[in-house]
Design a protein around this motif. Structure first.
Motif, PDB file in Angstrom:
ATOM      1  N   MET B  47       2.879  -5.382  18.053  1.00 46.66           N
ATOM      2  CA  MET B  47       3.369  -6.321  17.037  1.00 46.66           C
ATOM      3  C   MET B  47       4.883  -6.341  16.952  1.00 46.66           C
ATOM      4  O   MET B  47       5.446  -7.118  16.187  1.00 46.66           O
ATOM      5  N   SER B  48       5.551  -5.439  17.668  1.00 46.05           N
ATOM      6  CA  SER B  48       7.005  -5.436  17.696  1.00 46.05           C
ATOM      7  C   SER B  48       7.552  -5.464  16.269  1.00 46.05           C
ATOM      8  O   SER B  48       7.012  -4.821  15.377  1.00 46.05           O
ATOM      9  N   HIS B  49       8.635  -6.225  16.067  1.00 46.13           N
ATOM     10  CA  HIS B  49       9.283  -6.265  14.760  1.00 46.13           C
ATOM     11  C   HIS B  49       8.733  -7.394  13.880  1.00 46.13           C
ATOM     12  O   HIS B  49       9.411  -7.881  12.973  1.00 46.13           O
ATOM     13  N   ALA B  50       7.506  -7.830  14.161  1.00 43.31           N
ATOM     14  CA  ALA B  50       6.917  -8.934  13.388  1.00 43.31           C
ATOM     15  C   ALA B  50       6.802  -8.575  11.922  1.00 43.31           C
ATOM     16  O   ALA B  50       6.514  -7.442  11.557  1.00 43.31           O
ATOM     17  N   MET B  51       7.040  -9.566  11.069  1.00 44.76           N
ATOM     18  CA  MET B  51       6.802  -9.368   9.641  1.00 44.76           C
ATOM     19  C   MET B  51       5.939 -10.516   9.143  1.00 44.76           C
ATOM     20  O   MET B  51       5.825 -11.557   9.786  1.00 44.76           O
ATOM     21  N   THR B  52       5.313 -10.323   8.010  1.00 40.77           N
ATOM     22  CA  THR B  52       4.352 -11.278   7.491  1.00 40.77           C
ATOM     23  C   THR B  52       5.029 -12.171   6.462  1.00 40.77           C
ATOM     24  O   THR B  52       5.473 -11.685   5.420  1.00 40.77           O
ATOM     25  N   LEU B  53       5.113 -13.449   6.778  1.00 38.66           N
ATOM     26  CA  LEU B  53       5.804 -14.373   5.880  1.00 38.66           C
ATOM     27  C   LEU B  53       4.844 -15.362   5.226  1.00 38.66           C
ATOM     28  O   LEU B  53       5.070 -15.813   4.112  1.00 38.66           O
ATOM     29  N   GLY B  54       3.745 -15.697   5.894  1.00 35.97           N
ATOM     30  CA  GLY B  54       2.884 -16.790   5.439  1.00 35.97           C
ATOM     31  C   GLY B  54       1.842 -16.397   4.408  1.00 35.97           C
ATOM     32  O   GLY B  54       1.292 -17.269   3.727  1.00 35.97           O
ATOM     33  N   VAL B  55       1.532 -15.127   4.322  1.00 37.30           N
ATOM     34  CA  VAL B  55       0.535 -14.660   3.352  1.00 37.30           C
ATOM     35  C   VAL B  55       1.100 -13.448   2.610  1.00 37.30           C
ATOM     36  O   VAL B  55       1.938 -12.723   3.141  1.00 37.30           O
ATOM     37  N   PRO B  56       0.633 -13.246   1.373  1.00 38.20           N
ATOM     38  CA  PRO B  56       1.125 -12.072   0.639  1.00 38.20           C
ATOM     39  C   PRO B  56       0.449 -10.792   1.131  1.00 38.20           C
ATOM     40  O   PRO B  56      -0.564 -10.839   1.832  1.00 38.20           O
ATOM     41  N   LEU B  57       1.016  -9.670   0.766  1.00 45.19           N
ATOM     42  CA  LEU B  57       0.536  -8.368   1.231  1.00 45.19           C
ATOM     43  C   LEU B  57      -0.122  -7.611   0.091  1.00 45.19           C
ATOM     44  O   LEU B  57       0.263  -7.752  -1.071  1.00 45.19           O
ATOM     45  N   ARG B  58      -1.105  -6.802   0.426  1.00 42.77           N
ATOM     46  CA  ARG B  58      -1.775  -5.944  -0.551  1.00 42.77           C
ATOM     47  C   ARG B  58      -1.514  -4.484  -0.210  1.00 42.77           C
ATOM     48  O   ARG B  58      -1.445  -4.114   0.968  1.00 42.77           O
ATOM     49  N   ILE B  59      -1.415  -3.676  -1.234  1.00 41.60           N
ATOM     50  CA  ILE B  59      -1.274  -2.223  -1.066  1.00 41.60           C
ATOM     51  C   ILE B  59      -2.563  -1.569  -1.561  1.00 41.60           C
ATOM     52  O   ILE B  59      -3.051  -1.918  -2.640  1.00 41.60           O
ATOM     53  N   LYS B  60      -3.116  -0.643  -0.784  1.00 44.31           N
ATOM     54  CA  LYS B  60      -4.297   0.102  -1.238  1.00 44.31           C
ATOM     55  C   LYS B  60      -4.102   1.584  -0.988  1.00 44.31           C
ATOM     56  O   LYS B  60      -3.364   1.982  -0.087  1.00 44.31           O
ATOM     57  N   LYS B  61      -4.805   2.374  -1.772  1.00 46.30           N
ATOM     58  CA  LYS B  61      -4.812   3.815  -1.509  1.00 46.30           C
ATOM     59  C   LYS B  61      -5.866   4.127  -0.459  1.00 46.30           C
ATOM     60  O   LYS B  61      -6.933   3.510  -0.433  1.00 46.30           O
ATOM     61  N   PHE B  62      -5.582   5.102   0.400  1.00 45.32           N
ATOM     62  CA  PHE B  62      -6.503   5.481   1.466  1.00 45.32           C
ATOM     63  C   PHE B  62      -6.868   6.957   1.285  1.00 45.32           C
ATOM     64  O   PHE B  62      -5.982   7.806   1.122  1.00 45.32           O
ATOM     65  N   PHE B  63      -8.164   7.223   1.323  1.00 48.58           N
ATOM     66  CA  PHE B  63      -8.632   8.599   1.135  1.00 48.58           C
ATOM     67  C   PHE B  63      -9.247   9.130   2.421  1.00 48.58           C
ATOM     68  O   PHE B  63      -9.916   8.394   3.149  1.00 48.58           O
ATOM     69  N   LYS B  64      -8.995  10.398   2.673  1.00 48.46           N
ATOM     70  CA  LYS B  64      -9.559  11.065   3.850  1.00 48.46           C
ATOM     71  C   LYS B  64     -10.307  12.280   3.338  1.00 48.46           C
ATOM     72  O   LYS B  64      -9.702  13.125   2.659  1.00 48.46           O
TER      73      LYS B  64
END
Lengths: 258, 258
Positions: B47-64
């Protein structure tokens, strides 16, 4: 005397085949050589050197006013170059031009730019490549930038540029009479500040849009963005080699063991 | 004497939060400082230096294993760094490490790598950043690479590296006893050949998968990929500045007019 063979020029961009800038660039290049357009089917700004690995790609023909204009690829600008070279063009083109991008690709934006990446991919494949961008996000007028692109490409075909380097050209969005001149620049230092804003969806859950203000860290006529803001065309030689060679000696003195 | 404050280390990658390498890297960093993991929810290789401009981003917690491990961002590696700095971390971290990537990020692959891009995004934001990659696509053993990452990060915290530069570290996938040493390298020249293969779908229409063989254009111990193939850890300083400074003088002699 036999007339020289017209060069074959591959035209790409990152705004997608419907972007106004690629039509201006293709028109300018048709005055110099034989043109093949291969561009993303959809806009891919900010995609940098991304390539598509997880899904296959499709090639389609694109018509403008019922006349064949070029090919679309269902992927990124870099995908377009890879697929064009391996499956669309019968032989290696003499030149690749990418753009004319809607918005400048100066300073740190060089790293984010799909327009510049398409040209870099050309250089990696051993083809002389240039990227063109118009420094505006509104009321774009591609008249002068198309004319300048034609002039610079003619010069490049004559002089050549070294391997593994592209010329990234940023052009002010003003009439020719207001253009101050053309200067050779370096990639200026800059930083996007406040790079995401938070909103809430209808359930009260947050989501984030990338956003921000480009803050210039240099204000010098040798820097691309600063020069463009003074109405100069800024031409920056960009290398495929990202090594910071000046640091190698220092790091060697760290005497790192395995 | 007061014990020095433990550094705060942000850990990211491009293989996604379920990638084995980020767990090895986070474990190694926990021996040095306080660790926050922010990684893509899904794999984002290439993905190189690609950033997401067209859709919003979500943050989630990840459990292991029912324990909180870190945060996922529904975007690219660069998105992760931007969102981490603006909305997850209470203050700027002391260091960013990206990896350990599954597959080498040497030579031309430096440009395609999301792992390297995440570190470069850190450097753009003024934070000391490193990228780590393990040179294999199968049977990855992160034991030695985690150990080496810890050792190098300690050295970097002591010595510092200049702004706008990251260290991209490529580690052979062999047991420590077979490692030849650690060398400072440059980004070697290489090219992907045969970069797309054609297949037909069930309706007889063609589609294309990016594919190819990395051909090295240099075979020198100063080059990253070549050194790794001789079982050396290759440390390449990578700059955010892509300007080919050596070409500026030549281009100035072209005397381009507007």
């Amino acid at each position: 005397m036999e007339r020289a063979k017209r060069p074959h020029i591959l035209v790409c961009n990152d705004d997608g085949i419907e972007g106004e800038g690629i039509h201006a660039l293709a028109a300018a290049m048709k005055k110099i050589g034989q043109v093949t357009v291969v561009a993303p089917a959809e806009p891919h700004s900010g995609m940098s050197h991304a390539m598509t690995l997880g899904v296959p790609l499709r090639i389609k023909k694109f018509f403008k006013n019922s006349r064949f204009f070029g090919y679309t690829v269902s992927g990124t600008p870099v995908d377009c170059i890879k697929v064009a070279l391996s499956h669309i063009l019968p032989e290696k083109p003499d030149l690749i031009v990418s753009g004319i991008n809607y918005g400048s690709n100066t300073a740190t934006n060089t790293l984010y730019s799909g327009t510049v990446a398409a040209a870099l991919e050309g250089a990696i494949q051993g083809i002389t490549s240039l990227a063109f961008s118009l420094a505006t996000y509104e009321h774009a007028d591609f008249t002068y930038s198309g004319k300048f692109a034609r002039k610079l490409v003619k010069k490049v075909l004559l002089e050549g540029i070294p391997p593994d380097t592209v010329l990234s050209v940023n052009i002010p969005n003003v009439p020719e009479s207001l253009i101050s001149g053309a200067v050779i620049t370096r990639q200026g230092r800059s930083r996007w500040e406040e790079s995401a804003i938070e909103r809430n969806d209808m359930y009260g859950n947050p989501y984030y849009w990338l956003n921000g203000t480009l803050r210039l860290l240099d204000e010098d006529m040798r820097d691309d963005e600063f020069a463009v803001r003074q109405n100069y065309v800024a031409i920056t030689p960009i290398s495929c080699d990202m090594t910071n060679h000046s640091l190698i000696g220092t790091l060697e003195q760290w005497n790192l063991q395995k």
